[in-house]
Motif scaffolding. Structure first.
Motif, PDB file in Angstrom:
ATOM      1  N   ARG A   1       0.833  -0.806  -0.286  1.00 24.26           N
ATOM      2  CA  ARG A   1       0.198  -0.250   0.127  1.00 24.26           C
ATOM      3  C   ARG A   1       1.227   1.349  -0.373  1.00 24.26           C
ATOM      4  O   ARG A   1       1.714   1.426   0.755  1.00 24.26           O
ATOM      5  N   LEU A   2       1.334   1.949  -1.278  1.00 31.06           N
ATOM      6  CA  LEU A   2       1.601   3.016  -1.087  1.00 31.06           C
ATOM      7  C   LEU A   2       0.852   4.579  -0.084  1.00 31.06           C
ATOM      8  O   LEU A   2      -0.097   4.511  -0.810  1.00 31.06           O
ATOM      9  N   ARG A   3       1.514   5.537   0.151  1.00 34.56           N
ATOM     10  CA  ARG A   3       0.931   6.407   0.826  1.00 34.56           C
ATOM     11  C   ARG A   3       1.710   7.562   0.162  1.00 34.56           C
ATOM     12  O   ARG A   3       2.403   8.336   1.170  1.00 34.56           O
ATOM     13  N   PRO A   4       1.454   7.775  -0.579  1.00 34.11           N
ATOM     14  CA  PRO A   4       2.540   9.367  -1.636  1.00 34.11           C
ATOM     15  C   PRO A   4       1.939  10.435  -0.282  1.00 34.11           C
ATOM     16  O   PRO A   4       0.726  11.189  -0.287  1.00 34.11           O
ATOM     17  N   ASP A   5       3.058  11.653  -0.896  1.00 30.82           N
ATOM     18  CA  ASP A   5       2.930  13.180  -0.521  1.00 30.82           C
ATOM     19  C   ASP A   5       2.641  12.670   1.128  1.00 30.82           C
ATOM     20  O   ASP A   5       1.269  13.851   0.834  1.00 30.82           O
ATOM     21  N   THR A   6       3.496  11.644   1.758  1.00 29.71           N
ATOM     22  CA  THR A   6       2.534  12.044   2.687  1.00 29.71           C
ATOM     23  C   THR A   6       3.756  12.507   4.068  1.00 29.71           C
ATOM     24  O   THR A   6       4.336  11.816   3.637  1.00 29.71           O
ATOM     25  N   LEU A   7       4.162  13.257   5.086  1.00 29.04           N
ATOM     26  CA  LEU A   7       4.648  13.898   5.715  1.00 29.04           C
ATOM     27  C   LEU A   7       4.100  12.963   7.344  1.00 29.04           C
ATOM     28  O   LEU A   7       2.768  13.330   7.686  1.00 29.04           O
ATOM     29  N   VAL A   8       4.850  12.317   7.782  1.00 26.89           N
ATOM     30  CA  VAL A   8       4.690  11.209   9.509  1.00 26.89           C
ATOM     31  C   VAL A   8       5.141  13.309   9.890  1.00 26.89           C
ATOM     32  O   VAL A   8       5.835  13.276  10.694  1.00 26.89           O
ATOM     33  N   GLU A   9       3.798  13.271  10.854  1.00 17.51           N
ATOM     34  CA  GLU A   9       3.916  14.031  12.293  1.00 17.51           C
ATOM     35  C   GLU A   9       4.356  13.247  13.392  1.00 17.51           C
ATOM     36  O   GLU A   9       4.992  13.625  13.869  1.00 17.51           O
ATOM     37  N   ALA A  10       3.681  12.362  13.602  1.00 17.26           N
ATOM     38  CA  ALA A  10       4.497  10.878  14.503  1.00 17.26           C
ATOM     39  C   ALA A  10       4.228   9.716  14.895  1.00 17.26           C
ATOM     40  O   ALA A  10       2.896   9.135  13.981  1.00 17.26           O
ATOM     41  N   LEU A  11       4.142   9.000  15.557  1.00 14.78           N
ATOM     42  CA  LEU A  11       4.135   8.117  16.448  1.00 14.78           C
ATOM     43  C   LEU A  11       2.720   7.780  17.236  1.00 14.78           C
ATOM     44  O   LEU A  11       2.998   8.278  17.943  1.00 14.78           O
ATOM     45  N   GLU A  12       2.467   7.062  16.903  1.00 12.86           N
ATOM     46  CA  GLU A  12       1.783   6.464  17.918  1.00 12.86           C
ATOM     47  C   GLU A  12       1.597   5.314  18.964  1.00 12.86           C
ATOM     48  O   GLU A  12       2.072   4.342  18.483  1.00 12.86           O
TER      49      GLU A  12
END
Length: 398
Positions: free
Chosen positions: A203-214
């Motif tokens: 599964r690709l999630r392009p153009d995605t910046l990660v804010e944090a891990l839960e």
């Protein structure tokens, strides 16, 4: 320039070991010390995200040389002792154990360190992949994981996602680019790579910046993007890049700018050289500095450094190169594609799953050549790059 009586190589990876071997091959009989921070003999890193992670190779198979071959080099191996400081003027390195190692020539080959997001120390299920120990820990958890998220869509992230998917995991690959490895491959070929991953179930999630891990109870439970819903995960691989291992060189007097800054001879100061991922060198043909993070550069640059230590005075002017293997597809890139390059297929075709492409920027010859399952043909096309990457003086017949 006189031949140094002794050489200290800091960094026991491919670049460091190649310096030692090249010196001996050229007949150097002085004292050589090879210092490494891991308590392991030199090993290869490219298999970590593929064969080692998949379990088709054990740790011993990654060793670059057998113990007998290492002994034949007659070099002192100081392993499991991290370099803490360099006095460039005195050509002395202080180590974690308190040792003071001095030599008339020093080679810096300390490579990279994986970037880590702050505040995640001790969080179970969160991994980086840089060392054999990292690979072993990650493989152990991958065998039990159900939902894997790889954060980072460069070479390492894409390779890790592919390997994890081949191991049967439910994998999501997320990153800031429009397609995996777009910065290295350009838009068109990166879209082909995206299709390859999608067809294999990633599964690709392009153009995605990660804010944090839960997390919950000290273990990761998901990845929270800046925009959008949380992506569930019981295992997260952080492949958000690496930084040159130069923190220990602060105050050394060397110029440090995204690596150890060197001249075209890979010389950072009088008697001090750098090789491999950590070295930022001046490329005379391009008239700019480059730092190359790949296995081929590590060995080629190390060979040149050994030659220059022995007085050959040669510039380092490589055609940059890297490769990656994903889902059985072998991709080789010679040269430096840019985001604005236009791509022309010159052999094979995308519909055949085998092709060679040339990258052009404006007028003139190509800036890069890419092979998709056509390694031999890509190497032959590499000749079209020679003029661009050869200094004018060297290209002119005498």
């Amino acid at each position: 320039m006189s031949t140094p009586l002794d050489v200290l190589v800091v960094g026991a990876g491919a670049a460091g070991l190649t310096v030692v071997e090249s010196l001996r091959r050229k007949g150097y009989r002085g004292r050589i010390t090879l210092l490494g921070d891991e308590d392991r003999v030199p090993y290869d890193r490219p298999p970590l995200s593929k064969q080692v992670l998949a379990g088709t190779w054990d740790a011993e198979r990654t060793h670059l040389r057998t113990r007998d071959v290492l002994d034949s080099l007659e070099a002192e191996l100081v392993l499991g002792d991290r370099a803490l400081a360099l006095d460039a003027a005195a050509r002395t390195v202080r180590t974690e154990s308190g040792a003071e190692l001095a030599a008339e020539a020093i080679v810096l080959a300390t490579g990279l360190r994986a970037r880590r997001l702050p505040g995640l120390s001790g969080t179970a299920g969160v991994h980086v992949l840089r060392t054999l120990d990292d690979a072993a820990r990650l493989r152990g958890e991958l065998l039990e994981a159900e939902k894997v998220v790889v954060v980072g869509d460069g070479v390492l992230g894409a390779e890790t996602a592919a390997t994890a998917r081949l191991m049967g995991a439910d994998v999501t690959l997320t990153g800031p680019q429009a397609a995996p490895m777009r910065a290295q491959l350009g838009h068109d070929v990166a879209q082909l790579l995206a299709t390859l991953h999608t067809e294999r179930g990633v599964r690709l999630r392009p153009d995605t910046l990660v804010e944090a891990l839960e997390t919950a109870d000290g273990r990761v439970t998901g990845v929270r993007p800046v925009d959008g819903a949380t992506i569930p995960a019981d295992l997260v691989v952080m492949a958000v890049g690496s930084t040159p291992a130069t923190d220990w060189l602060a105050g050394s007097g060397l110029v440090l700018e995204d690596g150890v800054v060197c001249d075209s001879r890979c010389r950072a100061a009088d008697g001090i050289y750098a090789a491999g991922d950590v070295a930022r060198f001046h490329h005379e043909a391009l008239d700019r500095t480059l730092r190359s993070e790949n296995r081929t550069n590590a060995t080629e640059q190390a060979v040149l450094v050994a030659a220059n230590i022995l007085g050959e005075d040669r510039p380092y002017t490589p055609v940059p190169y890297f490769w990656t293997d994903q889902f059985g597809v072998k991709i080789q890139v010679h040269g430096l594609p840019t985001p604005t390059s236009t791509v022309h297929i010159v052999e094979g075709g995308t519909e055949q799953g085998r092709f060679v492409a040339r990258y052009h920027d404006g007028e003139g010859g190509p800036v890069a050549v890419l092979g998709w399952n056509m390694p031999k043909q890509a190497r032959l096309q590499r000749r079209h790059l020679t003029d661009r990457y050869t200094p004018a003086a060297a290209a002119t017949p005498r």
